[in-house]
Design an enzyme around this catalytic site. Structure first.
Site, PDB file in Angstrom:
ATOM      1  N   SER A 109      81.268 -65.809  59.255  1.00  0.00           N
ATOM      2  CA  SER A 109      81.287 -64.970  60.700  1.00  0.00           C
ATOM      3  C   SER A 109      82.664 -65.552  61.018  1.00  0.00           C
ATOM      4  O   SER A 109      82.155 -66.433  61.171  1.00  0.00           O
ATOM      5  CB  SER A 109      80.197 -64.341  61.171  1.00  0.00           C
ATOM      6  OG  SER A 109      80.877 -63.680  62.603  1.00  0.00           O
ATOM      7  N   GLN A 129      84.320 -63.634  56.789  1.00  0.00           N
ATOM      8  CA  GLN A 129      84.008 -61.934  56.991  1.00  0.00           C
ATOM      9  C   GLN A 129      85.231 -62.346  58.932  1.00  0.00           C
ATOM     10  O   GLN A 129      84.821 -62.748  59.577  1.00  0.00           O
ATOM     11  CB  GLN A 129      82.884 -61.623  57.626  1.00  0.00           C
ATOM     12  CG  GLN A 129      82.345 -60.125  58.511  1.00  0.00           C
ATOM     13  CD  GLN A 129      82.154 -60.891  60.086  1.00  0.00           C
ATOM     14  OE1 GLN A 129      82.004 -61.147  60.778  1.00  0.00           O
ATOM     15  NE2 GLN A 129      83.211 -59.775  61.125  1.00  0.00           N
ATOM     16  N   TYR A 131      85.899 -58.989  62.144  1.00  0.00           N
ATOM     17  CA  TYR A 131      86.354 -58.137  63.001  1.00  0.00           C
ATOM     18  C   TYR A 131      87.787 -57.193  63.297  1.00  0.00           C
ATOM     19  O   TYR A 131      88.590 -58.406  62.578  1.00  0.00           O
ATOM     20  CB  TYR A 131      85.738 -57.518  64.488  1.00  0.00           C
ATOM     21  CG  TYR A 131      83.937 -57.937  64.385  1.00  0.00           C
ATOM     22  CD1 TYR A 131      83.322 -56.988  64.128  1.00  0.00           C
ATOM     23  CD2 TYR A 131      83.245 -60.102  64.777  1.00  0.00           C
ATOM     24  CE1 TYR A 131      81.588 -56.878  63.681  1.00  0.00           C
ATOM     25  CE2 TYR A 131      82.253 -59.731  64.437  1.00  0.00           C
ATOM     26  CZ  TYR A 131      81.977 -58.070  63.751  1.00  0.00           C
ATOM     27  OH  TYR A 131      79.792 -58.619  63.570  1.00  0.00           O
ATOM     28  N   THR A 157      84.674 -55.738  58.561  1.00  0.00           N
ATOM     29  CA  THR A 157      83.038 -55.803  59.278  1.00  0.00           C
ATOM     30  C   THR A 157      83.886 -54.544  60.815  1.00  0.00           C
ATOM     31  O   THR A 157      84.198 -54.380  61.807  1.00  0.00           O
ATOM     32  CB  THR A 157      82.303 -56.178  60.159  1.00  0.00           C
ATOM     33  OG1 THR A 157      81.557 -57.615  58.721  1.00  0.00           O
ATOM     34  CG2 THR A 157      80.826 -55.468  60.688  1.00  0.00           C
ATOM     35  N   LYS A 255      82.666 -53.620  55.454  1.00  0.00           N
ATOM     36  CA  LYS A 255      81.393 -53.365  55.694  1.00  0.00           C
ATOM     37  C   LYS A 255      80.996 -52.711  56.489  1.00  0.00           C
ATOM     38  O   LYS A 255      81.783 -52.221  58.095  1.00  0.00           O
ATOM     39  CB  LYS A 255      80.561 -54.915  56.316  1.00  0.00           C
ATOM     40  CG  LYS A 255      79.441 -55.166  56.501  1.00  0.00           C
ATOM     41  CD  LYS A 255      79.095 -56.779  56.945  1.00  0.00           C
ATOM     42  CE  LYS A 255      77.789 -56.836  57.258  1.00  0.00           C
ATOM     43  NZ  LYS A 255      77.790 -56.576  59.016  1.00  0.00           N
ATOM     44  N   HIS A 279      74.431 -52.930  60.104  1.00  0.00           N
ATOM     45  CA  HIS A 279      74.168 -54.011  60.991  1.00  0.00           C
ATOM     46  C   HIS A 279      73.735 -54.502  61.414  1.00  0.00           C
ATOM     47  O   HIS A 279      73.079 -54.605  62.924  1.00  0.00           O
ATOM     48  CB  HIS A 279      75.642 -53.411  62.272  1.00  0.00           C
ATOM     49  CG  HIS A 279      76.286 -54.857  62.557  1.00  0.00           C
ATOM     50  ND1 HIS A 279      77.858 -55.046  62.386  1.00  0.00           N
ATOM     51  CD2 HIS A 279      76.148 -55.853  63.587  1.00  0.00           C
ATOM     52  CE1 HIS A 279      78.441 -55.721  63.533  1.00  0.00           C
ATOM     53  NE2 HIS A 279      77.011 -56.939  63.400  1.00  0.00           N
ATOM     54  N   GLY A 311      70.706 -54.502  54.964  1.00  0.00           N
ATOM     55  CA  GLY A 311      69.449 -54.033  55.946  1.00  0.00           C
ATOM     56  C   GLY A 311      68.423 -53.766  55.821  1.00  0.00           C
ATOM     57  O   GLY A 311      67.810 -53.162  54.898  1.00  0.00           O
ATOM     58  N   ARG A 314      64.469 -57.866  53.574  1.00  0.00           N
ATOM     59  CA  ARG A 314      62.695 -59.238  53.574  1.00  0.00           C
ATOM     60  C   ARG A 314      62.084 -59.930  52.374  1.00  0.00           C
ATOM     61  O   ARG A 314      61.560 -60.878  52.326  1.00  0.00           O
ATOM     62  CB  ARG A 314      61.821 -58.517  54.615  1.00  0.00           C
ATOM     63  CG  ARG A 314      62.417 -58.625  56.297  1.00  0.00           C
ATOM     64  CD  ARG A 314      63.250 -59.793  56.799  1.00  0.00           C
ATOM     65  NE  ARG A 314      63.863 -58.810  58.122  1.00  0.00           N
ATOM     66  CZ  ARG A 314      64.532 -57.783  58.427  1.00  0.00           C
ATOM     67  NH1 ARG A 314      65.558 -58.387  57.228  1.00  0.00           N
ATOM     68  NH2 ARG A 314      64.787 -57.381  59.294  1.00  0.00           N
ATOM     69  N   GLY A 333      70.858 -60.847  56.430  1.00  0.00           N
ATOM     70  CA  GLY A 333      70.645 -61.107  57.751  1.00  0.00           C
ATOM     71  C   GLY A 333      69.491 -62.002  58.070  1.00  0.00           C
ATOM     72  O   GLY A 333      68.786 -63.111  57.842  1.00  0.00           O
TER      73      GLY A 333
HETATM   74  C1  LIG Z   1      72.032 -62.047  65.415  1.00  0.00           C
HETATM   75  C2  LIG Z   1      72.954 -61.273  63.899  1.00  0.00           C
HETATM   76  C3  LIG Z   1      74.405 -61.535  64.152  1.00  0.00           C
HETATM   77  C4  LIG Z   1      74.958 -61.016  63.311  1.00  0.00           C
HETATM   78  N1  LIG Z   1      76.436 -61.170  63.422  1.00  0.00           N
HETATM   79  C5  LIG Z   1      77.363 -60.534  62.191  1.00  0.00           C
HETATM   80  C6  LIG Z   1      78.454 -60.893  62.693  1.00  0.00           C
HETATM   81  O1  LIG Z   1      79.169 -62.280  62.842  1.00  0.00           O
HETATM   82  N2  LIG Z   1      79.346 -60.118  61.855  1.00  0.00           N
HETATM   83  C7  LIG Z   1      78.771 -59.091  60.401  1.00  0.00           C
HETATM   84  O2  LIG Z   1      79.539 -59.265  59.714  1.00  0.00           O
HETATM   85  N3  LIG Z   1      77.945 -58.308  60.701  1.00  0.00           N
HETATM   86  C8  LIG Z   1      77.042 -59.323  61.494  1.00  0.00           C
HETATM   87  N4  LIG Z   1      75.736 -59.058  61.606  1.00  0.00           N
HETATM   88  C9  LIG Z   1      75.339 -58.051  60.706  1.00  0.00           C
HETATM   89  C10 LIG Z   1      74.852 -58.965  59.822  1.00  0.00           C
HETATM   90  O3  LIG Z   1      75.102 -59.403  58.935  1.00  0.00           O
HETATM   91  C11 LIG Z   1      73.927 -57.936  58.617  1.00  0.00           C
HETATM   92  O4  LIG Z   1      74.462 -56.693  58.386  1.00  0.00           O
HETATM   93  C12 LIG Z   1      72.052 -57.963  58.957  1.00  0.00           C
HETATM   94  O5  LIG Z   1      71.491 -58.393  60.152  1.00  0.00           O
HETATM   95  C13 LIG Z   1      71.429 -57.087  58.282  1.00  0.00           C
HETATM   96  O6  LIG Z   1      70.367 -56.451  58.261  1.00  0.00           O
HETATM   97  P1  LIG Z   1      69.108 -57.893  58.013  1.00  0.00           P
HETATM   98  O7  LIG Z   1      69.453 -57.967  59.167  1.00  0.00           O
HETATM   99  O8  LIG Z   1      67.960 -56.386  58.677  1.00  0.00           O
HETATM  100  O9  LIG Z   1      69.130 -57.930  57.102  1.00  0.00           O
HETATM  101  C14 LIG Z   1      74.702 -60.068  62.634  1.00  0.00           C
HETATM  102  C15 LIG Z   1      73.138 -59.820  62.259  1.00  0.00           C
HETATM  103  C16 LIG Z   1      72.151 -60.017  63.145  1.00  0.00           C
HETATM  104  C17 LIG Z   1      70.804 -59.524  63.616  1.00  0.00           C
END
Ligand SMILES: Cc1cc2nc3c(=O)[nH]c(=O)nc-3n(C[C@H](O)[C@H](O)[C@H](O)COP(=O)(O)O)c2cc1C
Length: 400
Positions: A109, A129, A131, A157, A255, A279, A311, A314, A333
């Protein structure tokens, strides 16, 4: 990891992370929005899909490897970019090392706590990645920096709408941790001596800055300073996204896609891949689980670009289900964040091993020799499971 540090499921990693991390840090990883319906559905939907295993004809050799945007990976699992601020002193570098040790791609990120140069040095298979934030000039500079560091692809994203309220309450996160905030947060942090000790040993205090968003010659903005800039940046049009892709010039992953019409627009502007993503349930609550919308998106554009999903993943069996429903690979994530919180680099490796083991079992039980053979025929999909967003069609591809 020390003795007895090994854990057998991601659920156990999460329990340990909850115990070790201060409440605010743990809650920041749980994240979610409003009622948390999407957060739950991302997880629940995977359990609604069943397997149709074969009894004989299992394969002794099974190949789990694939390529994502032209980059080889031992597993169809990519580290999803997250700002893992304050979870561990080595942060994204620990995650990148773990991914490199398991030959898995690292998504970094731009809001992360470690510079892209350090992360790409730890794992040459790094995707960067971004924004849509700041001026085009600033974005060009950030892309140039990531390219120079060796990033192999850009992840844009765009599914974020600054919704913050949660029914269960949001964590209070300081802008910068200095002595004053350390004292203020001490009552929350002191019951977590192991976490404090990890930081104390490293000689560092959690650094809530974003070194990848530093302008040339300037200071790294704080996490919330960077967030403020992002909020004030006018949201991008499709032409802007096309500009970003052209400016990057290499493999480009969009994304956050859930709608069929968006997936088609993404193809039109020349993206190499999309991730079907909400997300992680952190954007608009009540958006359906990504595994429910994957089949419609994969059917619409899967023969033209790579379709990924993130998403709720697990388990290795979740990875198998996503691949069977048309994903080339998944991004994870929280699964690795729990591993990082529970055991640093070793904890992330442990999580990747859990996913590998579970995926291998699924491929074995379904009678395949490669992840590329997974198909809807391997699954039991209940009627009404899928959702098609942004298309005039009435029938869902798998619900007939
Ligand atoms: C604490 C946290 C921070 C995140 N920060 C970003 C980020 O900086 N950039 C981004 O593209 N997605 C971010 N995401 C989304 C994750 O890349 C991803 O889409 C998501 O966690 C997938 O779901 P999961 O946690 O159930 O695997 C973040 C998610 C979490 C939980």
């Amino acid at each position: 990891m020390g003795r007895n540090a090994w854990f057998e499921t991601v659920a156990e990693a999460q329990r340990r992370a909850k115990k070790y991390l201060p409440r605010t840090v743990y809650d920041a990883l749980v994240a979610g929005s409003e009622r948390g319906r999407t957060l739950e559905d991302n997880l629940d939907a995977f359990t609604e899909v069943g397997f149709a295993p074969r009894v004989v004809g299992h394969q002794a050799q099974r190949d789990l490897s694939t390529t994502v945007l032209g980059v080889e990976t031992a597993l169809p699992v990519v580290i999803s970019p997250t700002g893992v601020q304050a979870v561990h002193p080595d942060g994204e570098v620990a995650v990148a090392r773990a991914a490199a040790n398991r030959d898995v791609i690292m998504g970094l990120s731009s809001f992360a706590s470690k510079p892209v140069e350090e992360v790409a040095a730890a794992n040459p298979k790094t995707f960067y990645q971004m924004y849509w934030t700041g001026t085009r000039e600033a974005m060009s500079q950030r892309m140039e920096r990531a390219r120079a560091a060796g990033a192999k692809a850009l992840i844009a994203t765009l599914d974020w709408s600054f919704s913050h309220g949660r029914d269960w309450g949001s964590p209070e996160i300081p802008d910068r941790i200095d002595l004053k905030t350390a004292v203020k947060f001490a009552p929350k942090v002191l019951p977590h001596p192991r976490w404090l000790w990890t930081f104390a040993k490293s000689g560092r205090i959690p650094d809530l800055t974003t070194p990848n968003l530093r302008s040339p010659g300037g200071e790294a903005p704080t996490f919330f300073g960077a967030y403020g800039e992002w909020m004030q940046t006018p949201p991008p049009t499709w032409d802007d996204v096309k500009w970003m892709r052209e400016e990057w010039g290499g493999p480009f992953l969009l994304k956050g896609v859930t709608r069929v019409d968006d997936a088609k627009r993404a193809v039109d502007i020349g993206v190499s891949a999309i991730s079907v993503s909400n997300h992680g349930g952190n954007n608009l609550d009540t958006t359906p689980a990504t595994i429910r919308v994957l089949p419609s998106v994969a059917e619409a554009v899967g023969d033209q670009i790579e379709v990924l999903l993130d998403g709720g993943v697990r388990r290795g069996s979740d990875v198998a289900k996503a691949l069977a429903l048309g994903a080339r690979a998944v991004l994870i994530g929280r699964a690795y964040l729990w591993g990082l919180g529970a055991g640093g680099q070793g904890g992330v490796e442990n999580v990747l091993d859990i996913l590998r083991g579970g995926l291998d079992s699924a491929v074995l039980g379904l009678g395949h020799s490669s992840v590329h053979e997974l198909s809807p025929d391997d699954l039991v999909i209940p009627g009404g499971f899928t959702r098609t967003l942004g298309a005039t069609r009435t029938a869902d591809p798998l619900s007939t």
